[in-house]
Design an enzyme around this catalytic site. Sequence first.
Site, short mmCIF file in Angstrom:
data_model
loop_
_atom_site.label_atom_id
_atom_site.label_comp_id
_atom_site.label_asym_id
_atom_site.label_seq_id
_atom_site.Cartn_x
_atom_site.Cartn_y
_atom_site.Cartn_z
N GLY A 13 0.78 -1.23 0.00
CA GLY A 13 0.00 0.00 0.00
C GLY A 13 0.80 1.28 0.00
N SER A 14 2.02 1.23 -0.55
CA SER A 14 2.80 2.48 -0.52
C SER A 14 2.17 3.55 -1.42
CB SER A 14 4.26 2.22 -0.90
OG SER A 14 4.38 1.87 -2.25
N ASN A 15 1.56 3.14 -2.51
CA ASN A 15 0.85 4.13 -3.34
C ASN A 15 -0.36 4.70 -2.59
OD1 ASN A 15 1.71 4.56 -6.31
ND2 ASN A 15 2.11 2.38 -5.90
N LEU A 85 -5.34 -7.00 -6.94
CA LEU A 85 -5.00 -8.12 -7.83
C LEU A 85 -6.19 -8.88 -8.41
CD1 LEU A 85 -1.88 -9.57 -5.97
CD2 LEU A 85 -1.98 -7.98 -7.91
N LEU A 87 -9.91 -9.17 -10.54
CA LEU A 87 -10.70 -8.49 -11.58
C LEU A 87 -11.93 -7.81 -10.96
CD1 LEU A 87 -10.84 -11.05 -14.53
CD2 LEU A 87 -9.57 -8.89 -14.44
N ASN A 102 -6.76 2.18 -12.80
CA ASN A 102 -5.71 1.29 -12.26
C ASN A 102 -4.36 1.85 -12.66
OD1 ASN A 102 -4.52 -1.17 -11.20
ND2 ASN A 102 -4.23 -1.82 -13.32
N HIS A 104 -0.49 0.55 -13.52
CA HIS A 104 0.30 -0.65 -13.82
C HIS A 104 1.78 -0.25 -13.95
CE1 HIS A 104 0.95 -4.74 -15.08
NE2 HIS A 104 1.80 -4.27 -15.98
N ASP A 145 -5.50 -5.26 -16.92
CA ASP A 145 -4.60 -4.27 -17.51
C ASP A 145 -4.95 -3.91 -18.95
OD1 ASP A 145 -3.12 -4.49 -15.11
OD2 ASP A 145 -1.97 -6.16 -15.93
N GLU A 174 5.37 6.44 -9.99
CA GLU A 174 4.01 6.24 -9.46
C GLU A 174 3.68 7.30 -8.42
OE1 GLU A 174 3.33 1.49 -10.01
OE2 GLU A 174 4.12 2.15 -8.08
C1 GRF Z 1 2.47 -0.78 -7.78
O1 GRF Z 1 3.70 -0.96 -8.40
C2 GRF Z 1 1.37 -0.63 -8.79
O2 GRF Z 1 1.79 -0.14 -10.00
C3 GRF Z 1 0.91 -2.03 -8.98
O3 GRF Z 1 1.04 -2.64 -7.72
C4 GRF Z 1 2.06 -2.00 -7.00
C5 GRF Z 1 1.50 -1.66 -5.67
O4 GRF Z 1 2.50 -1.23 -4.78
N1 GRF Z 1 -0.33 -2.11 -9.64
P1 GRF Z 1 2.11 -0.65 -3.39
O5 GRF Z 1 1.25 -1.70 -2.67
O6 GRF Z 1 1.33 0.61 -3.62
O7 GRF Z 1 3.38 -0.40 -2.66
#
Ligand code: GRF
Length: 189
Positions: A13-15, A85, A87, A102, A104, A145, A174
């Site tokens: 969940g870093s994003n 992960l 659908l 999403n 990717h 995707d 990202e």
């Molecule tokens: C990211 O690289 C994103 O592009 C992909 O899954 C990863 C998630 O990373 N779809 P995080 O859990 O946000 O660290």
Amino acid sequence: MSYRIAVFASGRGSNTQNIIDVFKDTDIDVALIVSNNPDAGVIDIAKSNDIPYVVINKKDLYYSNEFIESLINENFDLIVLAGFLWLIPEKLLNGYKNKIINIHPALLPKYGGKGMYGMKVHEAVKNAGEKYTGISIHFVNEFYDDGDIIFQHKTEIDDADSPDDIADKVHKLEYRFFPEVIEKILRKL
Ligand code: GRF
């Protein structure tokens, strides 16, 4: 006008954390976090940021109406998949037309599809000897995707870069661009 988004994530969940940080004290609110994985780091992120969260299983997502209907009733301005992960079922796609996106970690249409996630993507990119990789942000459809691409940004790969180095470069993109694109979509810029 303020905006409410829901973030779906399966992993660390870093994003998601980055999106929360960037939109803190703005009119864009991460109002719900959804995960299919009770042990995911993103659950701790939800807890430590006081964001409502829900852990779902396959039955909730694919075989019962309750969860999907509650999401549709919530009428979020956008659903953001950040490392989710599974659908998205048709019913949810129909309830959120052009409102599910999403990210990717590669330049689609290359290195996407089922099983292409996380380090598997960066290892495949490295093994293919690509000179560039990047990020793709796209609308979500019923395939992995595959929806219309909204935004891409590339970065160079040095010969010496390991898959981990490539992952670092991609994560930087990202963190920089995903919130920007989310904001543009919400504000229709
Ligand atoms: C990211 O690289 C994103 O592009 C992909 O899954 C990863 C998630 O990373 N779809 P995080 O859990 O946000 O660290």
